[in-house]
Motif scaffolding. Structure first.
Motif, mmCIF file in Angstrom:
data_model
loop_
_atom_site.group_PDB
_atom_site.id
_atom_site.type_symbol
_atom_site.label_atom_id
_atom_site.label_comp_id
_atom_site.label_asym_id
_atom_site.label_seq_id
_atom_site.Cartn_x
_atom_site.Cartn_y
_atom_site.Cartn_z
ATOM 1 N N ARG A 1 -53.231 -53.317 66.408
ATOM 2 C CA ARG A 1 -54.263 -52.657 65.602
ATOM 3 C C ARG A 1 -55.641 -53.160 66.002
ATOM 4 O O ARG A 1 -55.800 -54.331 66.284
ATOM 5 C CB ARG A 1 -54.028 -52.989 64.128
ATOM 6 C CG ARG A 1 -55.103 -52.440 63.197
ATOM 7 C CD ARG A 1 -54.830 -52.899 61.782
ATOM 8 N NE ARG A 1 -53.589 -52.326 61.301
ATOM 9 C CZ ARG A 1 -52.881 -52.856 60.308
ATOM 10 N NH1 ARG A 1 -53.277 -53.955 59.723
ATOM 11 N NH2 ARG A 1 -51.775 -52.283 59.918
ATOM 12 N N PHE B 1 -54.819 -47.028 65.735
ATOM 13 C CA PHE B 1 -53.629 -47.608 65.103
ATOM 14 C C PHE B 1 -52.387 -47.224 65.915
ATOM 15 O O PHE B 1 -52.140 -46.043 66.117
ATOM 16 C CB PHE B 1 -53.537 -47.039 63.694
ATOM 17 C CG PHE B 1 -52.450 -47.647 62.868
ATOM 18 C CD1 PHE B 1 -52.499 -48.977 62.527
ATOM 19 C CD2 PHE B 1 -51.386 -46.879 62.440
ATOM 20 C CE1 PHE B 1 -51.510 -49.535 61.754
ATOM 21 C CE2 PHE B 1 -50.393 -47.438 61.685
ATOM 22 C CZ PHE B 1 -50.457 -48.765 61.329
ATOM 23 N N ILE C 1 -48.292 -47.463 66.217
ATOM 24 C CA ILE C 1 -47.028 -47.809 65.560
ATOM 25 C C ILE C 1 -45.911 -47.592 66.560
ATOM 26 O O ILE C 1 -45.819 -46.516 67.135
ATOM 27 C CB ILE C 1 -46.779 -46.941 64.318
ATOM 28 C CG1 ILE C 1 -47.943 -47.115 63.333
ATOM 29 C CG2 ILE C 1 -45.461 -47.284 63.668
ATOM 30 C CD1 ILE C 1 -47.830 -46.221 62.136
ATOM 31 N N GLY D 1 -52.717 -42.406 66.007
ATOM 32 C CA GLY D 1 -51.445 -43.108 66.154
ATOM 33 C C GLY D 1 -50.803 -42.712 67.468
ATOM 34 O O GLY D 1 -50.703 -41.526 67.785
#
Length: 1456
Positions: free
Chosen positions: A777, A795, A797, A1390
């Motif tokens: 992050r 971000f 993930i 993301g």
């Protein structure tokens, strides 16, 4: 001697012997002394030699032609001798009178020849291939026979007819046979039958070497030649001699140590009996008869008395008894060498006296020159024989100590382990054992140094009278100075080590977190921190170097100051004292002899103090209590229970309170017993008690049959995975694969680069190019940029949703092996237990380290009622409550005792401690699982439909596995699951959460590609290139290097000047018999000597400044380059390799290299000075230098090449000893449980022997070099003396004394010069290695002045990827291909994708840790490829996957 030779044959005639141009010895002397001398030697040596042969029978040698010829010649010699005897009887019968000598000498000689012939055969029967005793006898006989040989020829030439023809003929027969016997004695017999030499593929030639070869170490020459031709390898080394092996040495020491311990115990018992028999007077209430209530008081008295005076076994006595006799042989050689040392100064006195006598016959001088050569040669051979005995003793002591410590470490109690950590025990083996080895080399100096000092003072007193005390006083005064310097140096070394440790620790942290440093642009801050510590280190180093320069001056000037004060006092106290050449140069040679013991004695005492500390540490460790092998009954077959504990009470140490008490456990044959309880209740202690690892205070423990043990923390050897499982058992393929399947290891083998032959262990170099699964992050930027950049929060993930219908597209790069995860290690440990096929299995919570689905697989297929171990007795410590219904019995433990025992249902009904245990653990599990499911469902929109739908279906339809499925799935989506237990099994569907099956094509299930990411470190072989020396000289400074060499030349010139002045001074006396201008002579001599001392100090100071400057420069360049090196270098280079440059190599440049350069320059200029002085005195000596120099260079080349490689091999083979030892201590419980003690002891012994196999040739190489170099030095003495004799008419006594005294000193200088050349080559390699890593390719500039972005950049945070492609390194495939992406400021993006898709790579590209292969990235219209790296990285921020928090404790760095 008239009774022996009669009046006609005189024993001694001085005029014929000393004062004749053609000297000859009288016939009586020849027939008595010269004939009897060899006989006396053989008869004196025979009893000891026969005793030695009887004790050391090496086998039987077949009768050979050589042996037959020697025997025949021996018998012929006996016949010839007794022919003379019978001839004497015949002469008496003829009426010719014969003096007794004609009967006695032939009789003695004949008997001696029979003895020699008997020894020839006795040696053959006892396996002696070459006889030293007989060689010396034949050599003495030939030398003593040379005089009569010459004498008889002279007499025969002077007379018309030979008077005594028979004796004349028999003598020459006798002489010829002696020469033949001497020649035959130089050849070796064949090896004895059935000896090791016959069966060993690569035996050490020493065992079959002849006497001459052994004395001169000629047998080593073959290895020296091989090492010169090509770098030696381990396979080239000879096998270790049987006498030096661990198999012989360790039992010898342990036998003596056991005797000492038994003696101490018996003394303790005797003293306790005496104490018990005589109770204190206060106890008067005793009644006659049996024991009373007062007997405990008597016991109390006994115990207190024992504590007051414990009887400790003496480890020193054990060492002396084990190795003393062999060491004493070396001591005898040392005594002989010490005595011979003082012969040459006396011969020098006679040589100088000879040059003064004009009418002295020349043969005197030649005889003295030859005697000086022979004395020096004998001294060389004896000295190196002494060193050989001492070094071998040291080597044997080290072998025995390591073996004894290793064996003890396997059996010491846990209480003892607390007082001796793993590191401390390893230190016992490495440091303390090494101290003993080093001490034995010079231990004889404890008595030898005082002896040499007394003898030197005696001869000096004879020479200079009381004046010598002034010189001795100077020597004594210098001792405190040297002691002070040594003390301060030691203090500085301690301080320097602290800075060094601090610097290496910081460098280690920097290199571990180098990626983070680059991402945050912190390189400069950390560079300043390292350089600040380095500056402190260099300041201390500078002080040490200055002290060292002072010490060097003291060491160099000491002989001169001693001579100056002695001579000055001698000539001033009495006008009649005349300093002539004889007194001056003999005194100088004696002062030089005195210097060595005076300097060595304090060092030996210091070494002795250190060794005494080591002795106490080793004795303390070897005296620790051992585990009682009988605490567990292994042979109890009287009961149906396989494991039983009756009224057991156990503790970890005798002084500690009991950990387990009132233990009663019965385990039937073939049953599965689970042991449960809260943390710390004693479950693992129960397993340890069953293994015999605890102290049993009360009760009975019985374990029937063999045991397999799986500890809570899996113990893995540094070996292949297969060897870890087999653990000494033979390989059975079918059984082996069944074991792998049962332990769920088969999928792992597909991933491991070498399958089951992959090296695994605690610390095996590895590099996985795996994209780790963790959160990445971007954090918010600093306050001033917050308004512009707050929306740019990228971000990422990562999911790990590997499906079973595809193989992972990841490449594993492995060098030497791999580190397994905790779960994999535990499964290997289980596999080891299963493969051992034992009777009883002790499993200490093995399922806690593995995933739930793996735990279920292992329980079902291995431990459970239907597993591979069904029918075996199993004791399972567990926290997994789901398995408890399937076990036969459960033991519930509470606070070190058994609370309940019974089946699952029985214990539930009792509603006791077990029910409470279940409630607690079930509640914890439920809370954790509910929280996890809530988090999961909140983020449902993030997951693919098929994943969640399948998971929900399974929760409803497959209720029994819901707990396992929950846990497994949560682990799958965990953002911090990078250390997962088995990444090949990380598929949700694989865990049983979906019933959907996919066909898997066999083509896709290929094994992972194995490549070399980390290349083996290149090591230079052969000679060091001259450019490396030039590089170091450049680092020191070219001008400074020239100045240093000039200074050394000047100090040598001052030394030569002082000695030439001394020789001129001594010539005053020979001219007129009086001293002229004594003050002027003393003053100039003092001035020259002091000038030399000052120049020594200045040159040492200058050298120290140059060396420190070079060290600073080399370290700075290395550090600067490494901080500028691209990340790809650190990905492909082990950190240990880089740390090695900053620690070991910088240490060598800081400390080892300067002292080596100092010693090399010193010895070089001393040797050069000697040659200059001798050539200037006797120019013809220059002719002899050429062949001697050629021999010297050859010997040096052979030695340096061979010894360098032997040191490398010894260093490489030393590490496995300590790593195996550390490994053994960690796994001692497992080793004992599987009864592998003997095998591991053998492995340790083999590793020690392998190390000694390369250490022993290293010892011998030094002896081989010493004999040859000192022979060259002895030849220089011979030629200097011979040319002094031939130039007697033109040379004055002063020059002769100067020339020969210089020659006597040159031997040591030549020897040390070769050693220093070798050390210089070894140490200069550090410069080469540091230089190599200082010149690696660097990344882009940190700042580009003409391309600096605006201070407020980035303003909005627009990020654009334009057809961007990147690869990790040149030659590899692209990891990102033609990426085009436009991210507007403030957007949250993301990035998802499968493992290896390139998610992390995109982030690294933003920071330019990876440089573009094509395309470009722009941030707010600035092309990041054009600006400096620090300008870019300082404006971005990141939360890395792996964060090294501990190195960022300095707020100034964070703020920077």
């Amino acid at each position: 001697m008239d009774w022996l030779c009669g009046p006609e044959l005189q024993f001694w005639i001085t005029n014929e012997t000393f004062h004749a141009d053609q000297p000859d010895l009288p016939e009586c002397f020849q027939l008595s002394v010269l004939s009897w001398l060899p006989c006396i030697f053989l008869w004196a040596a025979s009893p000891f030699y026969l005793f030695y042969l009887k004790k050391n029978n090496k086998g039987y040698i077949m009768m050979s032609i050589l042996n037959r010829v020697k025997t025949v010649f021996g018998l012929l010699l006996w016949i010839v001798c007794w022919t003379d005897l019978f001839y004497a009887f015949h002469q008496i019968r003829q009426g010719h009178g014969q003096v007794p000598i004609y009967f006695i000498t032939p009789l003695v000689l004949g008997m001696t020849m029979l003895l020699a012939t008997f020894l020839i055969q006795y040696e053959r029967l006892h396996g002696v291939q070459s006889s030293g005793v007989l060689f010396i006898f034949w050599f003495l006989s030939v030398v003593c026979a040379i005089v009569p040989f010459r004498s008889k020829i002279l007499k025969a030439s002077n007379q018309s007819e030979v008077p005594d023809k028979l004796r004349f003929i028999t003598f020459y027969f006798y002489f010829g046979l002696l020469v033949f016997e001497l020649i035959l004695c130089c050849f070796n017999e064949k090896p004895p039958l059935y000896c090791d030499v016959v069966t060993d593929p690569n035996p050490c030639p020493e065992t079959t070497a002849g006497f001459l070869s052994t004395v001169t170490f000629w047998w080593f020459t073959s290895l020296a030649i091989k090492g010169y031709k090509m770098p030696l390898e381990a396979k080239d080394l000879w096998s270790l001699n049987q006498r030096d092996s661990s198999k012989v040495m360790v039992p010898r020491l342990l036998k003596e140590w056991d005797k000492e311990q038994a003696k101490a115990r018996s003394e303790a018992i005797q003293s306790s009996q005496a104490t018990y028999a005589k109770p204190p007077p206060s106890t008067t209430n005793h009644t006659a008869g049996g024991p009373t209530e007062n007997s405990p008081e008597e016991v109390e008295v006994l115990l207190s008395n024992q504590k007051a005076a414990p009887h400790q076994p003496s480890f020193l006595h054990a060492l002396i008894k084990a190795f003393g006799p062999y060491f004493l042989i070396g001591s005898a050689f040392k005594l002989l060498q010490d005595v011979i040392t003082f012969v040459n100064p006396q011969l020098l006195r006679m040589l100088i006296s000879f040059t003064k006598q004009e009418k002295a016959p020349y043969w005197w001088g030649y005889a003295l020159a030859i005697l000086m050569f022979l004395t020096a040669l004998l001294q060389t051979l004896i000295l190196h024989r002494h060193f050989q005995y001492c070094f071998i003793t040291g080597m044997n002591v080290r072998t025995a100590l390591i073996g004894a410590i290793y064996r003890k470490a396997l059996v010491i109690t846990n209480a003892a382990k607390r007082s001796s950590t793993v590191g401390e025990i390893v230190n016992l083996m490495s440091v303390d054992a090494q101290r003993f080895m080093d001490l034995t080399t010079f231990l004889n100096m404890l008595w030898s140094a005082p002896l040499q000092i007394m003898l030197a003072l005696y001869f000096l007193w004879q020479n200079l009278g009381p004046s010598v005390l002034a010189g001795v006083a100077v020597m004594v005064m210098l001792i405190p100075l040297n002691a002070f310097i040594a003390m301060k140096t030691r203090a500085y070394q301690v301080e320097q080590m602290q800075y060094k440790d601090e610097r290496i620790k910081l460098m280690n942290e920097i290199l571990n977190g180098i990626k983070v440093l680059k991402l945050y642009a912190w390189e400069n801050s950390f560079k300043d921190r390292v350089l600040a510590i380095r500056q402190k280190e260099l300041n201390v180093l500078r002080k040490t170097a200055y002290l060292g320069a002072l010490s060097t001056m003291a060491w160099t000037s000491a002989p001169f100051l001693v001579a100056l004060t002695s001579f000055a006092v001698f000539v001033t106290v009495d006008e009649k004292n005349i300093l002539d050449a004889e007194k001056a140069f003999v005194s100088l040679s004696l002062f030089n002899i005195l210097r060595f013991p005076l300097n060595m004695l304090p060092q030996v005492i210091s070494g002795l103090v250190q060794a005494s500390v080591s002795l106490k540490r080793i004795q303390s460790f070897l005296s620790h209590d051992e585990l009682d092998p009988n605490s567990v009954d292994r042979k109890n077959s009287s009961t149906e229970f396989s494991v039983s504990v009756v009224n057991g009470k156990f503790t970890w140490g005798k002084e500690d309170p009991p950990v387990l008490h009132n233990m009663n456990v019965m385990v039937p044959q073939g049953s599965l017993l689970a042991v449960v309880g809260h943390v710390g209740c004693g479950k693992s202690s129960l397993i340890s008690a069953l293994l015999g690892d605890m102290e049993k205070l009360e009760g009975e423990v019985s374990v029937r049959g063999s045991v397999a043990y799986v500890p809570q923390q899996a113990w893995i050897q540094n070996a292949t995975l297969r060897n870890n499982i087999l653990f000494g058992k033979s390989y059975d393929e079918r059984k082996y694969h069944r074991v792998l399947d049962a332990c769920a290891l088969t999928p792992d083998l597909e991933v491991l680069p070498g399958g089951d032959m992959t090296e695994i262990g605690e610390k095996v170099q590895t590099a996985h190019c795996l994209v780790r699964n963790s959160l990445l992050r971007f954090s918010q930027l600093s306050v001033e940029f917050a308004a512009h950049f707050s929306y740019f929060d990228l971000f990422l993930i990562y999911f790990n949703l590997h499906q079973s219908n595809r193989s992972d597209k990841r490449t594993h790069f492995v060098t030497q092996g791999i580190n397994l995860s905790g779960g994999q290690r535990q499964r290997v440990s289980l596999a080891r237990a299963l493969y051992s096929d034992a009777d009883v299995y002790l499993l200490d919570d093995p399922l806690s380290a593995v995933d739930a689905h793996v735990a279920k697989h292992i329980f079902d297929n291995l431990i459970g009622p239907e597993g591979a171990l069904k029918g075996k007795t199993r004791i399972l410590v567990t926290h997994g409550i789901s398995f408890l219904p399937q076990v036969d019995n459960i033991v519930v433990m509470v606070e070190g005792g058994v609370s309940e025992m019974g089946s699952y249902q029985e214990l539930l009904k009792q509603n006791g401690a077990f029910a409470e245990f279940l409630r607690n653990y079930a509640l914890d599990d439920t809370v954790e699982e509910d929280e996890a499911i809530e988090d999961l469902l909140e983020d449902e929109e993030f997951f693919p439909d098929d994943v969640l739908s399948n998971h929900h279906t399974d929760m409803v339809d497959n209720e029994p596995v819901i707990n396992e499925a929950r846990k497994s799935f949560m682990r799958q989506i965990s953002v911090m699951s990078s250390e997962g237990e088995n990444f090949r099994c990380r598929s949700v569907k694989r865990h049983g959460c979906s019933q959907r099956k996919h066909s898997v094509s066999q083509e896709k299930m290929k094994p992972p590609e194995v490549q070399k990411l980390i290349q083996a470190e290149t090591a230079e072989t052969g000679r060091v290139k001259s450019k490396v020396y030039l590089e170091y000289a450049k680092a020191v400074g070219p001008l400074l290097s020239v100045i240093i060499i000039l200074l050394y030349g000047c100090q040598s010139a001052a030394s030569i000047g002082a000695n030439i002045w001394l020789s001129q001074w001594t010539n005053d006396a020979s001219g007129n018999g009086t001293q002229v201008d004594v003050p002027m002579r003393v003053g100039v001599y003092a001035a020259l000597g002091i000038t030399q001392g000052v120049l020594v100090m200045i040159s040492s100071f200058t050298l120290a400044i140059g060396n420190i400057g070079a060290a600073k420069k080399l370290h700075f360049n290395l550090l600067a380059n490494k901080l500028h090196t691209p990340q790809s270098f650190f990905d492909t280079t082990p950190i240990g390799r880089i740390i090695n440059r900053f620690s070991k190599d910088i240490y060598v440049i800081d400390e080892a290299l300067p002292s080596t350069v100092l010693m090399f320059l010193g010895t070089f200029f001393v040797s050069l000075s000697t040659l200059i002085v001798i050539i200037s005195s006797t120019p013809i000596f220059a002719v002899a230098i050429v062949p001697l120099a050629i021999i010297y260079v050859f010997v040096q080349r052979f030695y340096v090449a061979t010894s360098r490689q032997l040191k490398r091999l010894e260093s490489v083979s030393r590490s496995p000893i300590y790593s195996h030892f550390s490994e053994t201590i960690t796994g001692s419980s497992v080793i004992r449980a599987y009864s592998r003690d003997t095998a591991f002891v053998l492995m340790s012994d083999v590793k020690v022997d392998e190390n000694q196999k390369s250490y022993y040739p290293g010892i011998v190489s030094n002896r081989w070099l010493g004999v040859r170099i000192e022979f060259i030095g002895n030849c220089i003495v011979l030629f200097a003396a011979l040319f002094a004799v031939t130039g007697k008419e033109s040379l004055n006594p002063g020059l002769v004394g100067l020339s020969v005294s210089y020659a006597l000193q040159v031997t040591m200088s030549l020897n040390w010069m070769v050693r220093m050349t070798s050390d210089l080559e070894n140490n200069i390699v550090a410069v080469e290695r540091v230089k190599e890593y200082s010149e690696t390719k660097t990344e882009a500039p940190w700042e580009v002045e003409d391309k600096k972005p605006p201070p407020e950049w980035p303003m909005t945070g627009n990020v654009q990827f334009q057809n961007y492609s990147v690869r990790y390194r040149e030659g590899l495939d692209l990891v990102l291909r033609n990426i085009t992406l436009n991210v507007k400021g403030g957007e949250k993006i993301g990035i998802v994708g499968r493992t290896g898709a390139g998610k992390s790579s995109m982030t690294l590209c933003l920071f330019r840790l990876l440089e573009a292969a094509a395309g470009e990235i722009t941030i707010d219209d600035v092309k990041i490829a054009e600006i400096g790296l620090h300008d870019l990285r300082s404006k971005l921020t990141i939360i890395p996957q792996v964060y090294y928090l501990h190195i960022y404790c300095d707020s100034s760095i964070v703020n920077s």
